[in-house]
Design a protein around this motif. Structure first.
Motif, PDB file in Angstrom:
ATOM      1  N   THR A  10       0.840  -1.203   0.000  1.00 30.86           N
ATOM      2  CA  THR A  10       0.000   0.000   0.000  1.00 30.86           C
ATOM      3  C   THR A  10       0.875   1.253   0.000  1.00 30.86           C
ATOM      4  O   THR A  10       0.618   2.204  -0.754  1.00 30.86           O
ATOM      5  N   ALA A  13       2.572   1.636  -3.439  1.00 28.58           N
ATOM      6  CA  ALA A  13       1.614   2.111  -4.443  1.00 28.58           C
ATOM      7  C   ALA A  13       1.312   3.591  -4.245  1.00 28.58           C
ATOM      8  O   ALA A  13       1.258   4.368  -5.212  1.00 28.58           O
ATOM      9  N   ALA A  14       1.115   4.008  -3.004  1.00 27.24           N
ATOM     10  CA  ALA A  14       0.844   5.418  -2.726  1.00 27.24           C
ATOM     11  C   ALA A  14       2.042   6.278  -3.110  1.00 27.24           C
ATOM     12  O   ALA A  14       1.884   7.348  -3.714  1.00 27.24           O
ATOM     13  N   LEU A  16       4.446   5.561  -5.302  1.00 26.69           N
ATOM     14  CA  LEU A  16       4.601   5.554  -6.750  1.00 26.69           C
ATOM     15  C   LEU A  16       3.551   6.440  -7.410  1.00 26.69           C
ATOM     16  O   LEU A  16       3.867   7.252  -8.294  1.00 26.69           O
ATOM     17  N   GLY A  17       2.320   6.321  -6.966  1.00 24.96           N
ATOM     18  CA  GLY A  17       1.241   7.133  -7.538  1.00 24.96           C
ATOM     19  C   GLY A  17       1.461   8.619  -7.321  1.00 24.96           C
ATOM     20  O   GLY A  17       1.288   9.435  -8.238  1.00 24.96           O
ATOM     21  N   SER A  18       1.855   8.981  -6.110  1.00 25.29           N
ATOM     22  CA  SER A  18       2.059  10.403  -5.835  1.00 25.29           C
ATOM     23  C   SER A  18       3.273  10.946  -6.590  1.00 25.29           C
ATOM     24  O   SER A  18       3.247  12.077  -7.068  1.00 25.29           O
ATOM     25  N   LEU A  20       4.348   9.907  -9.505  1.00 28.10           N
ATOM     26  CA  LEU A  20       3.935  10.067 -10.906  1.00 28.10           C
ATOM     27  C   LEU A  20       3.064  11.311 -11.080  1.00 28.10           C
ATOM     28  O   LEU A  20       3.192  12.041 -12.057  1.00 28.10           O
ATOM     29  N   TRP A  21       2.172  11.546 -10.119  1.00 33.83           N
ATOM     30  CA  TRP A  21       1.312  12.729 -10.180  1.00 33.83           C
ATOM     31  C   TRP A  21       2.153  14.007 -10.109  1.00 33.83           C
ATOM     32  O   TRP A  21       1.946  14.935 -10.886  1.00 33.83           O
TER      33      TRP A  21
END
Length: 90
Positions: A10, A13-14, A16-18, A20-21
């Motif tokens: 988790t 993923a958080a 990596l997502g942030s 990329l954003w």
């Protein structure tokens, strides 16, 4: 062990997502300030403002001429001579 794996995944993923954003947002901001884009935005703003400035200048000149005519009439009334517009020849 399953809890640790779940929270590790988790968090990964958080993260990596942030990231990329953030990377996408930085690219968009950088693209906005590329010289060509700045030039385009400035030209668009000048095109939008141009007619308004022309109208304001025209209105100001009309008001200036009107006030100047009033002042000439006042001076002519005090002095007792005809207004300047009537004395002009040609």
């Amino acid at each position: 062990m399953a809890k640790r794996t779940f929270w590790f995944m988790t968090g990964t993923a958080a993260g990596l997502g942030s990231s990329l954003w953030v990377q996408r947002r930085v690219k968009l901001v950088v693209e906005r300030y590329v010289p060509e884009k700045v030039q385009e935005r400035t030209a668009d703003a000048a095109r939008r403002v141009g007619p308004t400035v022309r109208d304001a200048v025209s209105e100001g000149r009309d008001a200036m001429r009107s006030r100047e005519a009033e002042m000439h009439a006042d001076v002519a009334e005090r002095v007792g001579s005809p207004p300047a517009d009537r004395r002009r020849v040609g």
